[in-house]
Write a protein that holds these residues in place. Sequence first.
Motif, PDB file in Angstrom:
ATOM      1  N   ILE A  61       0.616  -1.219  -0.098  1.00 50.34           N
ATOM      2  CA  ILE A  61       0.246  -0.002  -0.236  1.00 50.34           C
ATOM      3  C   ILE A  61       1.039   1.351  -0.393  1.00 50.34           C
ATOM      4  O   ILE A  61       0.622   2.253  -0.178  1.00 50.34           O
ATOM      5  CB  ILE A  61      -1.193  -0.156   1.193  1.00 50.34           C
ATOM      6  CG1 ILE A  61      -2.429  -0.953   0.903  1.00 50.34           C
ATOM      7  CG2 ILE A  61      -1.753   1.682   1.709  1.00 50.34           C
ATOM      8  CD1 ILE A  61      -2.570  -1.053   2.429  1.00 50.34           C
ATOM      9  N   LEU A  62       1.920   1.517   0.594  1.00 54.20           N
ATOM     10  CA  LEU A  62       2.801   2.026   0.983  1.00 54.20           C
ATOM     11  C   LEU A  62       3.863   2.466  -0.501  1.00 54.20           C
ATOM     12  O   LEU A  62       3.570   4.160  -0.113  1.00 54.20           O
ATOM     13  CB  LEU A  62       3.390   2.228   2.196  1.00 54.20           C
ATOM     14  CG  LEU A  62       3.071   2.852   3.879  1.00 54.20           C
ATOM     15  CD1 LEU A  62       3.069   4.185   3.586  1.00 54.20           C
ATOM     16  CD2 LEU A  62       1.876   1.755   3.924  1.00 54.20           C
ATOM     17  N   THR A  63       3.916   1.668  -0.964  1.00 55.17           N
ATOM     18  CA  THR A  63       4.252   1.607  -1.524  1.00 55.17           C
ATOM     19  C   THR A  63       4.549   1.355  -3.958  1.00 55.17           C
ATOM     20  O   THR A  63       4.818   1.947  -4.119  1.00 55.17           O
ATOM     21  CB  THR A  63       5.636   0.788  -2.187  1.00 55.17           C
ATOM     22  OG1 THR A  63       5.620  -0.883  -2.257  1.00 55.17           O
ATOM     23  CG2 THR A  63       6.838   0.997  -0.319  1.00 55.17           C
ATOM     24  N   HIS A  64       3.147   1.486  -3.752  1.00 53.72           N
ATOM     25  CA  HIS A  64       2.049   1.581  -4.340  1.00 53.72           C
ATOM     26  C   HIS A  64       1.268   2.229  -4.648  1.00 53.72           C
ATOM     27  O   HIS A  64       0.232   2.090  -4.518  1.00 53.72           O
ATOM     28  CB  HIS A  64       1.550   0.466  -5.244  1.00 53.72           C
ATOM     29  CG  HIS A  64       3.016  -0.870  -5.003  1.00 53.72           C
ATOM     30  ND1 HIS A  64       2.734  -1.356  -4.247  1.00 53.72           N
ATOM     31  CD2 HIS A  64       2.910  -1.196  -6.528  1.00 53.72           C
ATOM     32  CE1 HIS A  64       4.611  -1.930  -4.986  1.00 53.72           C
ATOM     33  NE2 HIS A  64       4.673  -2.152  -6.156  1.00 53.72           N
ATOM     34  N   ASP A  65       1.151   3.979  -4.324  1.00 53.90           N
ATOM     35  CA  ASP A  65       0.441   4.633  -4.469  1.00 53.90           C
ATOM     36  C   ASP A  65      -0.636   5.094  -3.323  1.00 53.90           C
ATOM     37  O   ASP A  65      -1.836   4.855  -4.224  1.00 53.90           O
ATOM     38  CB  ASP A  65       0.057   5.283  -5.956  1.00 53.90           C
ATOM     39  CG  ASP A  65       1.819   6.207  -6.767  1.00 53.90           C
ATOM     40  OD1 ASP A  65       2.622   6.307  -5.793  1.00 53.90           O
ATOM     41  OD2 ASP A  65       1.646   5.599  -7.228  1.00 53.90           O
ATOM     42  N   GLY A  66      -1.203   4.302  -2.815  1.00 54.87           N
ATOM     43  CA  GLY A  66      -1.911   3.856  -1.473  1.00 54.87           C
ATOM     44  C   GLY A  66      -3.079   3.210  -2.320  1.00 54.87           C
ATOM     45  O   GLY A  66      -3.954   3.423  -1.820  1.00 54.87           O
ATOM     46  N   LEU A  67      -2.574   1.845  -3.220  1.00 57.54           N
ATOM     47  CA  LEU A  67      -3.583   1.807  -3.932  1.00 57.54           C
ATOM     48  C   LEU A  67      -3.555  -0.179  -2.636  1.00 57.54           C
ATOM     49  O   LEU A  67      -2.322  -0.754  -2.850  1.00 57.54           O
ATOM     50  CB  LEU A  67      -3.033   0.883  -5.069  1.00 57.54           C
ATOM     51  CG  LEU A  67      -3.775   2.179  -6.126  1.00 57.54           C
ATOM     52  CD1 LEU A  67      -2.685   1.481  -7.814  1.00 57.54           C
ATOM     53  CD2 LEU A  67      -4.310   2.886  -5.850  1.00 57.54           C
ATOM     54  N   ALA A  68      -4.858  -0.671  -2.939  1.00 55.71           N
ATOM     55  CA  ALA A  68      -4.629  -1.625  -2.232  1.00 55.71           C
ATOM     56  C   ALA A  68      -5.546  -2.705  -2.670  1.00 55.71           C
ATOM     57  O   ALA A  68      -5.885  -3.707  -2.213  1.00 55.71           O
ATOM     58  CB  ALA A  68      -5.338  -1.642  -0.293  1.00 55.71           C
ATOM     59  N   GLY A  69      -5.392  -2.553  -3.948  1.00 57.03           N
ATOM     60  CA  GLY A  69      -6.641  -3.297  -4.320  1.00 57.03           C
ATOM     61  C   GLY A  69      -5.841  -4.572  -5.156  1.00 57.03           C
ATOM     62  O   GLY A  69      -6.662  -5.845  -5.327  1.00 57.03           O
ATOM     63  N   VAL A  70      -4.730  -4.430  -5.431  1.00 57.65           N
ATOM     64  CA  VAL A  70      -3.426  -5.808  -5.388  1.00 57.65           C
ATOM     65  C   VAL A  70      -3.271  -6.360  -4.035  1.00 57.65           C
ATOM     66  O   VAL A  70      -1.955  -5.041  -3.724  1.00 57.65           O
ATOM     67  CB  VAL A  70      -3.100  -6.146  -6.082  1.00 57.65           C
ATOM     68  CG1 VAL A  70      -1.809  -7.335  -6.643  1.00 57.65           C
ATOM     69  CG2 VAL A  70      -3.571  -5.234  -7.917  1.00 57.65           C
ATOM     70  N   HIS A  71      -3.544  -7.316  -3.139  1.00 58.08           N
ATOM     71  CA  HIS A  71      -2.603  -7.705  -2.249  1.00 58.08           C
ATOM     72  C   HIS A  71      -2.112  -9.187  -1.773  1.00 58.08           C
ATOM     73  O   HIS A  71      -1.432  -9.524  -0.880  1.00 58.08           O
ATOM     74  CB  HIS A  71      -3.583  -8.215  -0.877  1.00 58.08           C
ATOM     75  CG  HIS A  71      -4.661  -7.115  -0.491  1.00 58.08           C
ATOM     76  ND1 HIS A  71      -5.697  -6.020  -0.201  1.00 58.08           N
ATOM     77  CD2 HIS A  71      -3.332  -5.832   0.426  1.00 58.08           C
ATOM     78  CE1 HIS A  71      -5.978  -5.243   0.844  1.00 58.08           C
ATOM     79  NE2 HIS A  71      -4.475  -4.795   0.997  1.00 58.08           N
ATOM     80  N   GLN A  72      -1.973  -8.939  -3.440  1.00 59.40           N
ATOM     81  CA  GLN A  72      -0.792 -10.146  -3.898  1.00 59.40           C
ATOM     82  C   GLN A  72      -0.077  -9.797  -4.517  1.00 59.40           C
ATOM     83  O   GLN A  72       0.461  -9.896  -5.602  1.00 59.40           O
ATOM     84  CB  GLN A  72      -1.740 -11.345  -4.524  1.00 59.40           C
ATOM     85  CG  GLN A  72      -3.229 -11.747  -3.826  1.00 59.40           C
ATOM     86  CD  GLN A  72      -2.550 -12.557  -2.488  1.00 59.40           C
ATOM     87  OE1 GLN A  72      -1.775 -13.409  -2.555  1.00 59.40           O
ATOM     88  NE2 GLN A  72      -3.627 -12.593  -1.388  1.00 59.40           N
ATOM     89  N   PRO A  73       0.544  -9.411  -4.127  1.00 58.26           N
ATOM     90  CA  PRO A  73       1.939  -8.715  -4.576  1.00 58.26           C
ATOM     91  C   PRO A  73       3.371  -9.082  -5.438  1.00 58.26           C
ATOM     92  O   PRO A  73       3.649  -9.455  -6.255  1.00 58.26           O
ATOM     93  CB  PRO A  73       3.215  -7.623  -3.472  1.00 58.26           C
ATOM     94  CG  PRO A  73       2.351  -7.333  -2.851  1.00 58.26           C
ATOM     95  CD  PRO A  73       0.849  -8.897  -2.338  1.00 58.26           C
ATOM     96  N   GLY A  74       3.169 -10.313  -5.351  1.00 59.90           N
ATOM     97  CA  GLY A  74       3.802 -11.473  -6.084  1.00 59.90           C
ATOM     98  C   GLY A  74       3.117 -11.911  -7.614  1.00 59.90           C
ATOM     99  O   GLY A  74       3.626 -12.892  -8.170  1.00 59.90           O
ATOM    100  N   SER A  75       1.573 -12.096  -7.781  1.00 59.13           N
ATOM    101  CA  SER A  75       1.230 -12.693  -8.608  1.00 59.13           C
ATOM    102  C   SER A  75       0.915 -12.083  -9.490  1.00 59.13           C
ATOM    103  O   SER A  75       1.556 -10.340  -9.383  1.00 59.13           O
ATOM    104  CB  SER A  75      -0.646 -12.778  -7.459  1.00 59.13           C
ATOM    105  OG  SER A  75      -0.852 -11.458  -7.528  1.00 59.13           O
TER     106      SER A  75
END
Length: 281
Positions: free
Chosen positions: A267-281
Motif C-alpha cells: 500500500i505504501l509503495t504503490h500509491d496508496g492502492l490496496a486493490g492488489v493484496h498479492q504483490p507476488g502474483s
Amino acid sequence: MPNPSLNSNALPRKGTTACAVGLAALIALVLTPTSPARSAAPGRVIDVPILTYHRVATRRSTLPKVTLQLTVSPTAFAQQMHWLAHHGYHPITVAELYAALHGGVPLPARPVVITFDDGYRDVLTQAAPVLARLRFPAIAFVITGRISGSDPSFLTWGELTRLEADGVEIGSHTVTHLDLLAATPSEAYGQLVQSRRTLEARLGHPVRWFAYPYGGEDPAVASLVHRAGYLLAMTTQEGAQQSSAAPFALHRTEVAGQDTLTDFAWILTHDGLAGVHQPGS
C-alpha cells in the motif's frame, strides 16, 4: 521523526521545519472559530497516503465477517507502525496536510496520515500507546451519538479527551453514521453541523476535519460539508494523490484485518492502492 504536531494537545515530536512561520499562520486560520471553510488554491497535487483503520483488537474467528475485516490485531498494528518508522515515513497531522494543500507548506519526506473511523475504545487502549511511543500523530473520526452510549466498545467523552491528550486529533463522522448519499440535504446538513458543534463544545476547540460514513459522497454532499464549516473531508476512494482542487474528496486506503506486513508495505509503495493484496502474483 516527524515535524511538531499542529494539535496543541498532541505529544511534542522531534524536529522542526524551516516553514514554521507560514505553517503557524495557516494553523491560526484552521483554529479560528469564525474562519470560513474554503477550498484550497486549485492545481496543487501532493502524494500523501492516508491510512484508514477502524478497530485495533484481538481477531477472533467468531467475529462477524465485516467486523473481522475491520479489525487489525494489536501485534499487526504495532508492526505496521514500526515499519513506517524504520522505512523513513513521517506521519503528519491533518492540519499539516491542509497547510501543504492550501498554502504550499513543505512536508517531510514520505509523509503519511493515520486515521481511525467510528470512535472505538480500543483506539485509546491499543493504538494510542504505540503511536505515543513513536511520537506519531493520528486522527480519530468519531460518531458523536455513540460516544458515552450504551455500547461499551465505543469511547466515552472522558476517554475521548484522554485520546486527544495522547496525541490523536478528533474529527467528525456524523452523529449516527448516516450515509449522506441516502439522506435528504436537510438531514445531511443537520448531522454535519450537530456533530461538529457537539465535538467543539466538548473538546473546547474548533473541529475542521470530516470523514464520510461508508465513503458516501458526491459534489452535492461535499458542498454541504463545506457549508457546515469543515475544511477537509476524507473519502474511501483509494490512492495517495491529494488535490487542492478537491479538499472535500481526499483519498484514503483501508488497512484490512487480514493484511500482512507485505500487504501493508505494498500500500505504501504503490500509491496508496490496496486493490492488489498479492504483490507476488
